[in-house]
Design a protein around this motif. Structure first.
Motif, PDB file in Angstrom:
ATOM      1  N   LEU A  13       0.834  -1.206   0.000  1.00  0.00           N
ATOM      2  CA  LEU A  13       0.000   0.000   0.000  1.00  0.00           C
ATOM      3  C   LEU A  13       0.866   1.252   0.000  1.00  0.00           C
ATOM      4  CD1 LEU A  13      -3.005   0.795   0.084  1.00  0.00           C
ATOM      5  CD2 LEU A  13      -2.834   0.866   2.571  1.00  0.00           C
ATOM      6  N   LEU A  14       1.916   1.243   0.821  1.00  0.00           N
ATOM      7  CA  LEU A  14       2.830   2.383   0.879  1.00  0.00           C
ATOM      8  C   LEU A  14       3.547   2.566  -0.455  1.00  0.00           C
ATOM      9  CD1 LEU A  14       4.341   4.606   2.383  1.00  0.00           C
ATOM     10  CD2 LEU A  14       5.932   2.866   3.243  1.00  0.00           C
ATOM     11  N   ALA A  15       3.987   1.459  -1.061  1.00  0.00           N
ATOM     12  CA  ALA A  15       4.674   1.541  -2.358  1.00  0.00           C
ATOM     13  C   ALA A  15       3.758   2.115  -3.431  1.00  0.00           C
ATOM     14  CB  ALA A  15       5.178   0.154  -2.757  1.00  0.00           C
ATOM     15  N   LEU A  16       2.493   1.680  -3.442  1.00  0.00           N
ATOM     16  CA  LEU A  16       1.533   2.206  -4.414  1.00  0.00           C
ATOM     17  C   LEU A  16       1.297   3.702  -4.210  1.00  0.00           C
ATOM     18  CD1 LEU A  16      -1.192  -0.594  -4.668  1.00  0.00           C
ATOM     19  CD2 LEU A  16       0.164   0.333  -6.544  1.00  0.00           C
ATOM     20  N   LEU A  17       1.184   4.099  -2.959  1.00  0.00           N
ATOM     21  CA  LEU A  17       0.966   5.514  -2.664  1.00  0.00           C
ATOM     22  C   LEU A  17       2.151   6.352  -3.140  1.00  0.00           C
ATOM     23  CD1 LEU A  17      -0.595   7.825  -1.316  1.00  0.00           C
ATOM     24  CD2 LEU A  17       0.574   7.248   0.831  1.00  0.00           C
ATOM     25  N   LEU A  18       3.368   5.909  -2.823  1.00  0.00           N
ATOM     26  CA  LEU A  18       4.555   6.653  -3.229  1.00  0.00           C
ATOM     27  C   LEU A  18       4.679   6.709  -4.749  1.00  0.00           C
ATOM     28  CD1 LEU A  18       7.148   5.336  -0.604  1.00  0.00           C
ATOM     29  CD2 LEU A  18       6.007   7.566  -0.647  1.00  0.00           C
ATOM     30  N   ALA A  19       4.350   5.596  -5.407  1.00  0.00           N
ATOM     31  CA  ALA A  19       4.409   5.568  -6.873  1.00  0.00           C
ATOM     32  C   ALA A  19       3.398   6.542  -7.467  1.00  0.00           C
ATOM     33  CB  ALA A  19       4.146   4.155  -7.378  1.00  0.00           C
ATOM     34  N   PHE A  20       2.202   6.573  -6.898  1.00  0.00           N
ATOM     35  CA  PHE A  20       1.175   7.478  -7.417  1.00  0.00           C
ATOM     36  C   PHE A  20       1.565   8.938  -7.211  1.00  0.00           C
ATOM     37  CE2 PHE A  20      -2.827   9.888  -6.695  1.00  0.00           C
ATOM     38  CZ  PHE A  20      -3.274   9.867  -8.014  1.00  0.00           C
ATOM     39  N   LEU A  21       2.125   9.250  -6.037  1.00  0.00           N
ATOM     40  CA  LEU A  21       2.507  10.635  -5.759  1.00  0.00           C
ATOM     41  C   LEU A  21       3.679  11.082  -6.633  1.00  0.00           C
ATOM     42  CD1 LEU A  21       2.255  10.703  -1.854  1.00  0.00           C
ATOM     43  CD2 LEU A  21       0.640  11.640  -3.502  1.00  0.00           C
ATOM     44  N   ALA A  22       4.609  10.170  -6.890  1.00  0.00           N
ATOM     45  CA  ALA A  22       5.791  10.519  -7.679  1.00  0.00           C
ATOM     46  C   ALA A  22       5.511  10.505  -9.180  1.00  0.00           C
ATOM     47  CB  ALA A  22       6.941   9.571  -7.346  1.00  0.00           C
ATOM     48  N   PHE A  23       4.701   9.542  -9.622  1.00  0.00           N
ATOM     49  CA  PHE A  23       4.424   9.392 -11.056  1.00  0.00           C
ATOM     50  C   PHE A  23       2.925   9.194 -11.290  1.00  0.00           C
ATOM     51  CE2 PHE A  23       8.546   7.438  -9.999  1.00  0.00           C
ATOM     52  CZ  PHE A  23       9.399   8.276 -10.724  1.00  0.00           C
ATOM     53  N   PRO A  24       2.126  10.218 -11.025  1.00  0.00           N
ATOM     54  CA  PRO A  24       0.664  10.068 -11.151  1.00  0.00           C
ATOM     55  C   PRO A  24       0.221   9.697 -12.564  1.00  0.00           C
ATOM     56  CG  PRO A  24       1.270  12.374 -10.876  1.00  0.00           C
ATOM     57  CD  PRO A  24       2.491  11.580 -10.598  1.00  0.00           C
ATOM     58  N   GLY A  25       0.990  10.098 -13.575  1.00  0.00           N
ATOM     59  CA  GLY A  25       0.623   9.792 -14.956  1.00  0.00           C
ATOM     60  C   GLY A  25       0.529   8.309 -15.236  1.00  0.00           C
TER      61      GLY A  25
END
Length: 247
Positions: A13-25
């Motif tokens: 969940l944390l990895a997904l959140l960080l990925a979304f915040l860093a690379f939302p596209g």
């Protein structure tokens, strides 16, 4: 193996959140079905990562202030010289729960202006009660035998407080801080109505443009942060409880 499953889920969940915040596209295909043709699927009027960090900063500052004030008040009213101030203290910490945060913002804006300051006041007042009540409970439910032993060893009142009472009460205090933080994370979104930089900006933009994807993005980020912080502080609370033998 069972104990590892929740840890793996939280890590994912944390990895997904960080990925979304860093690379939302990267996640645009997920949100595209939620928007009308030609409407943006990812919020791009500001950096989601920056808004998240500013949101967390606002909550952290307000909660830190609430911790200092609420814990200090609870300590004072559990001392013999301050016991008579308990009703007054309870009245004061209940103010934040009596007045809705929106009302606090409305009262604070004419004095403090638009921006982060009114939001800090609202979150500070809203976060006092759980920390105060849990600290009060923690300090008033300590084993009498332990306190008597501390007195018997010749400890002064301040030594008993900082070496015995607060460490033993810490698991209960942490539970109050955890609750206050989670409440603050959700409540901070309304700060964007008075121009504070929070994730509420994303939700408001979605409501104004009838863009469900924006609303979902702001709400999901806040929800995931609340889950991760709640779980993290729960783990710290359990560690503190085991350390003082109150698990």
């Amino acid at each position: 193996m069972k104990g590892w499953i929740p840890l793996i889920l939280r890590g994912s969940l944390l990895a997904l959140l960080l990925a979304f915040l860093a690379f939302p596209g990267w996640f645009e295909p997920v949100f595209r079905p939620l928007v009308q043709a030609n409407a943006p699927a990812i919020y791009a009027q500001g950096s989601l990562l920056s808004l998240t960090l500013l949101h967390l900063r606002t909550v952290a500052i307000a909660t830190a202030g609430a911790i200092v004030v609420a814990v200090s008040m609870a300590i004072v009213v559990t001392r013999p010289f301050g016991a008579e101030f308990l009703p007054l203290s309870r009245t004061l910490v209940n103010i934040g729960q009596t007045f809705p945060p929106v009302a606090v913002l409305a009262l604070a804006v004419p004095i403090l202006g638009f921006g982060e300051k009114p939001t800090l006041v609202a979150l500070f007042l809203y976060g006092l009660l759980p920390i105060f009540e849990n600290t009060l409970t923690g300090l008033t439910t300590l084993p009498p035998a332990v306190l008597e032993a501390a007195r018997g060893t010749g400890m002064t009142a301040s030594q008993r407080l900082f070496r015995v009472e607060l460490p033993l009460a810490m698991p209960v205090i942490l539970a109050g801080i955890r609750l206050s933080l989670v409440i603050g994370l959700a409540t901070a979104t309304i700060g964007s109505t008075v121009a504070a930089k929070t994730l509420g900006e994303v939700i408001i933009a979605g409501l104004q443009s009838n863009n469900l994807a924006f609303v979902l993005q702001g709400g999901v980020i806040v929800g995931v942060l609340a889950i991760l912080i709640y779980d993290g502080l729960s783990a710290v609370e359990r560690m503190a409880a085991r350390r003082v033998g109150r698990a």
